[in-house]
Design a protein around this motif. Structure first.
Motif, PDB file in Angstrom:
ATOM      1  N   LEU A 102       0.830  -1.207   0.000  1.00 14.21           N
ATOM      2  CA  LEU A 102       0.000   0.000   0.000  1.00 14.21           C
ATOM      3  C   LEU A 102       0.867   1.261   0.000  1.00 14.21           C
ATOM      4  CD1 LEU A 102      -2.480  -1.217   2.769  1.00 14.21           C
ATOM      5  CD2 LEU A 102      -2.896  -1.152   0.301  1.00 14.21           C
ATOM      6  N   ILE A 103       0.274   2.350  -0.496  1.00 13.19           N
ATOM      7  CA  ILE A 103       0.971   3.644  -0.461  1.00 13.19           C
ATOM      8  C   ILE A 103       0.727   4.294   0.906  1.00 13.19           C
ATOM      9  CG2 ILE A 103       1.087   5.961  -1.469  1.00 13.19           C
ATOM     10  CD1 ILE A 103       0.165   4.751  -4.140  1.00 13.19           C
ATOM     11  N   VAL A 104       1.803   4.811   1.506  1.00 11.19           N
ATOM     12  CA  VAL A 104       1.702   5.496   2.789  1.00 11.19           C
ATOM     13  C   VAL A 104       1.556   6.994   2.509  1.00 11.19           C
ATOM     14  CG1 VAL A 104       2.919   5.992   4.944  1.00 11.19           C
ATOM     15  CG2 VAL A 104       3.059   3.698   3.927  1.00 11.19           C
ATOM     16  N   HIS A 105       0.445   7.577   2.989  1.00 13.90           N
ATOM     17  CA  HIS A 105       0.153   8.994   2.741  1.00 13.90           C
ATOM     18  C   HIS A 105       0.565   9.825   3.950  1.00 13.90           C
ATOM     19  CE1 HIS A 105      -2.191   6.904  -0.249  1.00 13.90           C
ATOM     20  NE2 HIS A 105      -2.600   8.033  -0.815  1.00 13.90           N
ATOM     21  N   VAL A 106       1.291  10.892   3.685  1.00 14.79           N
ATOM     22  CA  VAL A 106       1.777  11.759   4.763  1.00 14.79           C
ATOM     23  C   VAL A 106       1.457  13.212   4.406  1.00 14.79           C
ATOM     24  CG1 VAL A 106       3.624  10.247   5.576  1.00 14.79           C
ATOM     25  CG2 VAL A 106       4.045  11.762   3.640  1.00 14.79           C
ATOM     26  N   LYS A 107       1.604  14.112   5.418  1.00 15.30           N
ATOM     27  CA  LYS A 107       1.185  15.488   5.136  1.00 15.30           C
ATOM     28  C   LYS A 107       2.256  16.299   4.432  1.00 15.30           C
ATOM     29  CE  LYS A 107       1.978  17.542   9.723  1.00 15.30           C
ATOM     30  NZ  LYS A 107       2.356  16.369  10.527  1.00 15.30           N
ATOM     31  N   ASP A 108       3.538  15.943   4.630  1.00 13.30           N
ATOM     32  CA  ASP A 108       4.593  16.709   3.956  1.00 13.30           C
ATOM     33  C   ASP A 108       5.881  15.876   3.870  1.00 13.30           C
ATOM     34  OD1 ASP A 108       5.612  16.750   6.546  1.00 13.30           O
ATOM     35  OD2 ASP A 108       4.918  18.793   6.947  1.00 13.30           O
ATOM     36  N   GLN A 109       6.871  16.459   3.236  1.00 13.82           N
ATOM     37  CA  GLN A 109       8.134  15.742   3.026  1.00 13.82           C
ATOM     38  C   GLN A 109       8.816  15.428   4.354  1.00 13.82           C
ATOM     39  OE1 GLN A 109      10.948  17.690   0.432  1.00 13.82           O
ATOM     40  NE2 GLN A 109      12.519  16.152   0.860  1.00 13.82           N
ATOM     41  N   GLU A 110       8.690  16.348   5.302  1.00 15.57           N
ATOM     42  CA  GLU A 110       9.337  16.130   6.605  1.00 15.57           C
ATOM     43  C   GLU A 110       8.808  14.836   7.241  1.00 15.57           C
ATOM     44  OE1 GLU A 110       8.932  19.492   9.268  1.00 15.57           O
ATOM     45  OE2 GLU A 110       9.729  18.251  10.902  1.00 15.57           O
TER      46      GLU A 110
END
Ligand code: TXA
Ligand code: MG
Length: 292
Positions: free
Chosen positions: A35-43
């Motif tokens: 699965l793709i892991v979704h995050v809020k930003d590059q950090e």
């Protein structure tokens, strides 16, 4: 279920095995497909993946947006092994949709989010599609209107110094290559490099005929550009971005009820986002029996 700029996603805590297991169960997704892991930003992404200079360059240029980067897994990431399907790489994405951004900002964990449809079926570009496919199993839905891009993110693996295209998508090759200043290589063995890229995928229930210049008896015809005989048109003015935004919605509509015995779709130019459209159509045209 929540909207992204590409398609609606079925979200779950990426750090929690039981939540991830439920996603596989609800979708009927084979466990070898990560699965793709979704995050809020590059950090936040850099907590889970190891970013080379090239990965940083792409992330800075295209995030938030429809690009998924496959990078080496940070060994202390805590991401559920189930979500990774045993790989030592992780696929990371920062979605641009304001509702997805708001959701990820509220959470102190990342979200795995496959498209909110049963495995192998058409991707959902409206909340109704997501409801029709999974609502009886997942009652929580954030209504965010139709998805702007309408086709999934482009997946690029950045392992070592090389970049490989694993899945064409909403971000075009031209944009990627102009950022990299070099041509992108194509995955030769998609089944190993991107396990979800099996041939039959994104399939409507009805048989689909691609590159069709006109409909045959009983077929629903989806046009592109001027097409007087078309029942639906991806873009009358021949605009590929508009066609991408309409593709899954047109296939969903043509596939509904018992009006037609098959679907035929006009040729789509293989340039820009047309490369991703043709990729999805080719997979959708494979017989259902071979679907996962
Ligand atoms: O636009 C999108 O990417 C949407 C929205 C909801 O964000 N999500 C999406 O997820 O399309 P899904 O699960 O339908 O497709 C994920 C793809 C699969 O082909 C999978 O094999 C590939 O990403 N993938 C995930 N992790 C990978 C990894 N470590 N290496 C290679 N491919 C990977
Ligand atoms: Mg999918």
């Amino acid at each position: 279920m929540f909207p992204t700029e590409t398609v609606y996603g079925l979200g779950a805590n990426a750090l929690c095995d039981s939540a991830v297991a439920q996603v596989y169960a609800l979708k009927g997704r084979p466990s070898f497909n990560p699965l793709i892991v979704h995050v809020k930003d590059q950090e936040q992404a850099q907590k889970y993946g190891i970013f080379s200079e090239t990965a940083c360059l792409l992330a800075k240029k295209f995030w938030p947006g429809p690009l998924t980067l496959v990078v080496p897994l940070n060994p202390h990431s805590g991401v559920s092994k189930l979500a990774l399907a045993g790989l030592d790489t992780v696929a990371l994405r920062v979605p641009a949709h304001p509702m997805a951004q708001a959701l990820l900002s509220l959470l102190d964990f990342p979200l795995v989010a496959p498209s909110a449809n049963k495995s192998g079926h058409l991707s959902p570009t409206t909340s109704q599609h997501a409801k029709d496919s999974l609502a009886h199993k997942s009652p929580f839905l954030l209504e965010g209107g139709p998805c702007e891009k309408g086709i999934e993110s482009t997946i690029v693996s950045v392992l070592g110094s090389g970049c490989t295209l694993l899945r064409p998508g909403a971000l075009t090759l031209e944009d990627l290559e102009s950022c990299l200043g070099a041509p992108l290589s194509f995955s030769q063995d998609k089944k190993i490099l991107s396990p979800g890229q099996t041939d039959s995928h994104y399939a409507p229930h009805l048989p689909l005929r691609i590159n069709a210049l006109s409909p045959q008896a009983g077929e629903c015809y989806i046009g592109f550009g001027p097409a007087p005989k078309a029942h639906f048109n991806l873009s009358e003015k021949g605009d590929l971005m508009e066609a991408a935004a309409n593709l899954f919605a047109c296939l969903h509509q043509a596939d509904q009820g018992s009006l037609y015995e098959g679907i035929a779709i006009a040729p789509i130019p293989a340039s820009g986002v047309g490369i991703a459209l043709n990729d999805r159509l080719r997979r959708a045209s494979f017989a259902r029996e071979t679907a996962l």
